[in-house]
Design a protein around this motif. Structure first.
Motif: not given
Length: 318
Positions: A90-104, A127-141
């Motif tokens: 939740x405080x990881x900048x690449x994920x914060x931006x990825x989620x923002x852009x995903x919603x857009x 690589x960005x997508x696969x990593x952030x999606x893995x972190x986010x779906x495993x954690x439930x974000x």
């Protein structure tokens, strides 16, 4: 200047972060690779991402926990591991931006492309997508929605913190139980971080179901450390004795351990070898470790320590 970004899965990040807690001063990349059974190249990537997330920090080739949350990864309860990772990203900048852009955009590839551009990440967008999606779906974000799209999970942070508090409570309860089994005086005598804590972790694995192997391995690590400390107190020479069984033999030969306790300790040593050594040449296959063995080894280990302490105090108890 491009921002470093390493590709790894959520599971790999959790494994190497947990290893930094378990291995202590031995947590260099090679030992972590062996401990987690990850190839060296994947271990390096997972450690780099764990550093980026703020879970571990590197000093003189040793990786140490950089967050107190790392201790809560040492559990068989996946929901607790997920909660730790969720709070972290939740405080990881690449994920914060990825989620923002995903919603857009409602498009994970497009969101990854934009995240890469905004942060000047030094890797491919996939690589960005696969990593952030893995972190986010495993954690439930993020949750998977229709047509492989992703949606923000609205689970409150309060619920996540409650899960982490429950995990902390379970750890404290396991430590209390281990100390109770060993006895207060003996528990104060042994090393807390290297004996009590791994035994508590073993107990949590044994109580969590389908984790006999992990319970045996953590119990074995605790006894290995215990024997080192006991030998140091006795003035015994363990040079060249590697593993529980060899240390037990050396302590018995030097008059510091009765044969009965030597043989009780070897149940733990042989169980650990079965759990950790792969194919056994005697049977031509690796041993499966049952839940019952996992549970039994934890309590044999606590009683072994209690018996050695009793011997130290001039009593003979098994």
């Amino acid at each position: 200047m491009p921002r470093p970004f390493s590709q790894a899965t959520a599971e790999q990040v959790i494994c190497v972060s947990e290893a930094s807690v378990a291995l202590g001063d031995s947590a260099d990349a090679a030992t972590i690779s062996t401990y987690t059974d990850l190839p060296a190249n994947l271990t390096d990537k997972a450690l780099a991402l764990a550093e980026d997330l703020g879970l571990v920090a590197k000093a003189a080739d040793v990786f140490r926990p950089a967050s107190p949350l790392c201790k809560l990864l040492r559990t068989p309860q996946e929901k607790e591991r997920a909660a730790v990772l969720r709070v972290t990203i939740e405080s990881f900048e690449p994920f914060q931006i990825f989620r923002e852009e995903l919603e857009a955009t409602a498009d994970a590839s497009a969101a990854a492309t934009r995240t890469k551009a905004r942060l000047d990440l030094d890797c491919h967008r996939e690589e960005v997508k696969d990593t952030l999606v893995s972190l986010a779906t495993f954690s439930g974000a993020l949750t998977v929605s229709h047509g492989n799209s992703y949606e923000r999970d609205n689970k409150s942070m309060g619920n996540l913190l409650a899960e982490l508090a429950a995990g902390s409570g379970e750890e404290a309860a396991a430590i209390f139980k281990v100390r109770e089994e060993i006895g207060a005086e003996a528990a104060d005598w042994v090393d807390h971080a290297n004996v009590i804590v791994p035994l508590a972790t073993a107990l949590r694995h044994a109580s969590g179901g389908n984790a006999g192997r992990e319970a045996v391995l953590h119990s074995g690590n605790a006894i290995d450390s215990f024997l080192d400390g006991y030998a140091q107190e006795c003035g015994a020479n363990l040079q060249g004795a590697t593993g529980i069984n060899a240390k037990l033999d050396r302590l018995q030969q030097q008059g510091h351990l009765p044969r009965k306790l030597q043989f009780i300790g070897k149940y733990i040593g042989h169980s650990r070898n079965a759990a950790d050594h792969g194919v056994d040449q005697d049977v031509g296959a690796a041993w499966d470790i049952s839940e019952a063995t996992g549970r039994n080894v934890v309590f044999v280990a606590t009683q072994f320590i209690a018996s050695v302490f009793a011997k130290r105090e001039g009593r003979h108890e098994v």
